[in-house]
Scaffold this active site. Structure first.
Site, PDB file in Angstrom:
ATOM      1  N   GLU A   1       0.832  -1.215   0.000  1.00 44.19           N
ATOM      2  CA  GLU A   1       0.000   0.000   0.000  1.00 44.19           C
ATOM      3  C   GLU A   1       0.862   1.259   0.000  1.00 44.19           C
ATOM      4  O   GLU A   1       0.536   2.244  -0.653  1.00 44.19           O
ATOM      5  CB  GLU A   1      -0.958   0.012   1.204  1.00 44.19           C
ATOM      6  CG  GLU A   1      -2.125  -0.939   1.057  1.00 44.19           C
ATOM      7  CD  GLU A   1      -3.027  -0.619  -0.141  1.00 44.19           C
ATOM      8  OE1 GLU A   1      -3.111   0.555  -0.529  1.00 44.19           O
ATOM      9  OE2 GLU A   1      -3.624  -1.556  -0.702  1.00 44.19           O
TER      10      GLU A   1
ATOM     11  N   GLN B   1       0.674   6.713  -5.335  1.00 47.70           N
ATOM     12  CA  GLN B   1       1.190   7.468  -6.499  1.00 47.70           C
ATOM     13  C   GLN B   1       2.015   6.646  -7.493  1.00 47.70           C
ATOM     14  O   GLN B   1       2.697   7.210  -8.327  1.00 47.70           O
ATOM     15  CB  GLN B   1       2.046   8.674  -6.048  1.00 47.70           C
ATOM     16  CG  GLN B   1       1.259   9.745  -5.373  1.00 47.70           C
ATOM     17  CD  GLN B   1       1.681   9.955  -3.942  1.00 47.70           C
ATOM     18  OE1 GLN B   1       2.466   9.195  -3.397  1.00 47.70           O
ATOM     19  NE2 GLN B   1       1.154  10.986  -3.330  1.00 47.70           N
TER      20      GLN B   1
ATOM     21  N   GLY C   1      10.362   7.016  -6.745  1.00 49.04           N
ATOM     22  CA  GLY C   1       9.835   8.374  -6.636  1.00 49.04           C
ATOM     23  C   GLY C   1       9.171   8.656  -5.290  1.00 49.04           C
ATOM     24  O   GLY C   1       8.993   7.762  -4.472  1.00 49.04           O
ATOM     25  N   TYR C   2       8.804   9.915  -5.087  1.00 49.90           N
ATOM     26  CA  TYR C   2       8.127  10.352  -3.843  1.00 49.90           C
ATOM     27  C   TYR C   2       8.860   9.786  -2.628  1.00 49.90           C
ATOM     28  O   TYR C   2       8.359   8.935  -1.889  1.00 49.90           O
ATOM     29  CB  TYR C   2       6.655   9.912  -3.833  1.00 49.90           C
ATOM     30  CG  TYR C   2       5.886  10.436  -5.010  1.00 49.90           C
ATOM     31  CD1 TYR C   2       5.349  11.729  -4.989  1.00 49.90           C
ATOM     32  CD2 TYR C   2       5.709   9.670  -6.155  1.00 49.90           C
ATOM     33  CE1 TYR C   2       4.657  12.226  -6.078  1.00 49.90           C
ATOM     34  CE2 TYR C   2       5.023  10.163  -7.246  1.00 49.90           C
ATOM     35  CZ  TYR C   2       4.491  11.439  -7.202  1.00 49.90           C
ATOM     36  OH  TYR C   2       3.815  11.922  -8.271  1.00 49.90           O
TER      37      TYR C   2
ATOM     38  N   TYR D   1      -6.547   6.921   3.897  1.00 47.30           N
ATOM     39  CA  TYR D   1      -6.784   5.911   2.873  1.00 47.30           C
ATOM     40  C   TYR D   1      -6.001   4.630   3.181  1.00 47.30           C
ATOM     41  O   TYR D   1      -6.545   3.524   3.171  1.00 47.30           O
ATOM     42  CB  TYR D   1      -6.405   6.426   1.470  1.00 47.30           C
ATOM     43  CG  TYR D   1      -6.353   5.279   0.492  1.00 47.30           C
ATOM     44  CD1 TYR D   1      -7.523   4.774  -0.052  1.00 47.30           C
ATOM     45  CD2 TYR D   1      -5.143   4.629   0.192  1.00 47.30           C
ATOM     46  CE1 TYR D   1      -7.502   3.663  -0.890  1.00 47.30           C
ATOM     47  CE2 TYR D   1      -5.112   3.519  -0.633  1.00 47.30           C
ATOM     48  CZ  TYR D   1      -6.285   3.045  -1.173  1.00 47.30           C
ATOM     49  OH  TYR D   1      -6.267   1.941  -1.986  1.00 47.30           O
TER      50      TYR D   1
ATOM     51  N   ASP E   1      -9.690   4.486  -3.634  1.00 45.90           N
ATOM     52  CA  ASP E   1      -8.573   4.972  -4.464  1.00 45.90           C
ATOM     53  C   ASP E   1      -9.129   5.463  -5.797  1.00 45.90           C
ATOM     54  O   ASP E   1     -10.349   5.541  -5.988  1.00 45.90           O
ATOM     55  CB  ASP E   1      -7.533   3.855  -4.653  1.00 45.90           C
ATOM     56  CG  ASP E   1      -8.065   2.699  -5.497  1.00 45.90           C
ATOM     57  OD1 ASP E   1      -9.251   2.719  -5.884  1.00 45.90           O
ATOM     58  OD2 ASP E   1      -7.282   1.771  -5.778  1.00 45.90           O
TER      59      ASP E   1
ATOM     60  N   CYS F   1     -13.653  -1.366 -15.744  1.00 44.75           N
ATOM     61  CA  CYS F   1     -14.187   0.005 -15.729  1.00 44.75           C
ATOM     62  C   CYS F   1     -13.014   0.982 -15.885  1.00 44.75           C
ATOM     63  O   CYS F   1     -12.719   1.790 -15.013  1.00 44.75           O
ATOM     64  CB  CYS F   1     -14.947   0.259 -14.432  1.00 44.75           C
ATOM     65  SG  CYS F   1     -15.963   1.748 -14.506  1.00 44.75           S
TER      66      CYS F   1
ATOM     67  N   THR G   1       4.813  16.581  -8.572  1.00 47.57           N
ATOM     68  CA  THR G   1       3.368  16.678  -8.337  1.00 47.57           C
ATOM     69  C   THR G   1       2.868  18.107  -8.479  1.00 47.57           C
ATOM     70  O   THR G   1       1.808  18.337  -9.036  1.00 47.57           O
ATOM     71  CB  THR G   1       3.030  16.211  -6.893  1.00 47.57           C
ATOM     72  OG1 THR G   1       3.957  15.230  -6.513  1.00 47.57           O
ATOM     73  CG2 THR G   1       1.626  15.700  -6.786  1.00 47.57           C
TER      74      THR G   1
HETATM   75  S1  SF4 Z   1     -21.256  -0.865 -16.324  1.00 47.36           S
HETATM   76 FE1  SF4 Z   1     -19.518   0.072 -17.318  1.00 47.36          FE
HETATM   77  S2  SF4 Z   1     -19.389   2.138 -16.476  1.00 47.36           S
HETATM   78 FE2  SF4 Z   1     -20.735   0.948 -15.145  1.00 47.36          FE
HETATM   79  S3  SF4 Z   1     -19.369   0.219 -13.512  1.00 47.36           S
HETATM   80 FE3  SF4 Z   1     -19.487  -1.383 -15.072  1.00 47.36          FE
HETATM   81  S4  SF4 Z   1     -17.738  -0.993 -16.457  1.00 47.36           S
HETATM   82 FE4  SF4 Z   1     -18.076   0.844 -15.216  1.00 47.36          FE
END
Ligand code: SF4
Length: 409
Positions: A88, A93, A132-133, A171, A189, A251, A359
């Site tokens: 973690e 970053q 880094g950082y 976090y 995150d 996603c 940054t």
């Molecule tokens: S449906 Fe598409 S936009 Fe919605 S959480 Fe799933 S991958 Fe992301």
């Protein structure tokens, strides 16, 4: 019965009679009748019979598709708090791909917190060089020393206890508490932020939307059966890691693979078709460009270096001598800060500049070079190091670039 939370903009008339945004409402929709086609799809995605909620769908997906990561134990094996904490801190970053080899090197050399807490800060900084950082490396070492000295080599198992350690903010404390100790908390995150902003079509831009996103993300823990029963050791860590994995593999910021997403039936942004526009972001403020000079001085096969002060940017790291880094710095003023060395009357300016982005500001360095005679003494607080051993020095990336430019690598 399934339920869906959505956010909706609330509009109102201002004194001039114009309609404007007054705020956002969080609306709970109870879905009594799930269309049969949807119900069939969900049944395929869900392991538990009654698991039609998002948390259950997520966990079922995670059980099948979880990423293999060097710090992640195999399913059913308890997480090692030391490895969770180390990963973690490194992942702050920095991306998973970059962190992997560093993590392996660290655990090979220091397999537990006792070993890391007994190491010297110099050794830790050297091993960290390139990640880094660097304040993270100093805090990492300070934290290991504290856990070893004050906690008998055992990490505290609550968010509060973890936050009392160096380098562990809200976090990271939440992530370690959830993943290593099963505490019911949701670390948010960048990946989770994106998934949640899309799931609930959060219109408020970041960073203002952070509290709302945190609140919505926490709801994704709510369907955890064991936690509902009041069991402190929940699958909270798996819920968080499921969202992290979903954000990194499906996603994604561009072209999310919604057809493969276990939550696509209940995703507000997917339904609207504008998922790539989330999370909304306020325009970015970047710091002003700073400029400076770096002086690459060689004595045969040795290079002149110094150690930066412990506190501040790149604290304790190795560098070649240089000027201040200032907005609007002109080359003449920078050159006046060159180190004073016997026999150097002229500096050779290398063509081009070295650029680096920190940054808070971008940096441009002009590089000057000089060669000195074999017995030239280093100025105060500077030293000669063999160029062949530079890899073992705690050199930040900006200095690696400046040296490579100066030496013509
Ligand atoms: S449906 Fe598409 S936009 Fe919605 S959480 Fe799933 S991958 Fe992301």
């Amino acid at each position: 019965m399934a339920h869906v939370f959505i956010t909706r903009r609330v509009m109102a008339c201002n004194p001039q009679g114009k309609t404007e945004l007054a705020g956002h409402a969080l609306i709970l929709i109870l879905k009594r009748d799930v269309p049969s086609s949807t119900a069939t799809r969900r049944k395929k995605q869900t392991a538990p019979e009654d698991g039609v909620g998002r948390p259950a769908l997520l966990l079922a997906w995670y059980d099948r598709h979880r990423r293999r990561l060097p710090w992640r134990p195999l399913p059913g094996v308890a997480a090692d708090p030391y490895r969770v904490w180390l990963s973690e801190i490194m992942l702050q970053q920095t991306g998973v791909k970059t962190v992997g080899p560093y993590f392996e090197k660290f655990v090979a050399r220091w397999p537990d917190v006792e070993a890391l807490g007994s190491a010297s800060l110099d050794d830790v900084l050297r091993m960290w060089a390139g990640l880094g950082y660097y304040s993270r490396a100093r805090n990492l070492h300070a934290c290991a020393v504290k856990v070893r000295r004050d906690h008998g080599g055992v990490f505290p198992d609550t968010e509060e206890g973890l936050r009392s350690l160096p380098g562990i903010g809200p976090y990271t404390a939440s992530a370690i508490a959830a993943i290593a100790f099963g505490r019911r908390t949701m670390p948010v995150d960048g990946n989770i932020e994106r998934v949640v902003a899309r799931l609930f079509a959060v219109e408020e831009p970041l960073p203002q939307a952070k509290p709302l996103i945190q609140q919505l993300a926490t709801m994704l823990l709510a369907g955890d059966e064991r936690s509902r029963a009041g069991d402190e050791k929940s699958r909270a860590g798996d819920s968080a890691q499921a969202l992290m994995d979903l954000g990194s593999s499906i996603c994604t910021p561009k072209k999310p693979a919604c057809a493969l997403c276990p939550l696509n039936d209940d995703c507000a942004a997917h339904t609207r078709g504008d998922q790539e526009t989330f999370p909304r972001k306020a325009p970015k403020k970047t710091g002003a460009l700073r400029r400076g000079a770096a002086f690459v001085v060689t004595r045969g096969d040795q290079l002149l270096v110094q150690t930066r002060p412990e506190k501040g940017l790149l604290g304790g790291m190795t560098e070649v001598p240089g000027s201040d880094w200032l907005a609007g710095q002109d080359d003449k003023a920078a050159l006046q800060q060159a180190p004073v060395l016997k026999g150097v009357t002229r500096w050779h300016r290398k063509a081009g500049v070295v650029t680096h982005v920190f940054t808070h500001f971008p940096l441009e360095l002009v590089v000057y070079t000089a060669k000195v005679a074999a017995r030239t003494r280093p100025p105060a607080k500077m030293r000669w190091v063999p160029i062949a051993t530079l890899a073992g020095e705690a050199l930040p990336n900006v200095m690696r670039k400046a040296i490579a430019h100066g030496l013509g690598f």
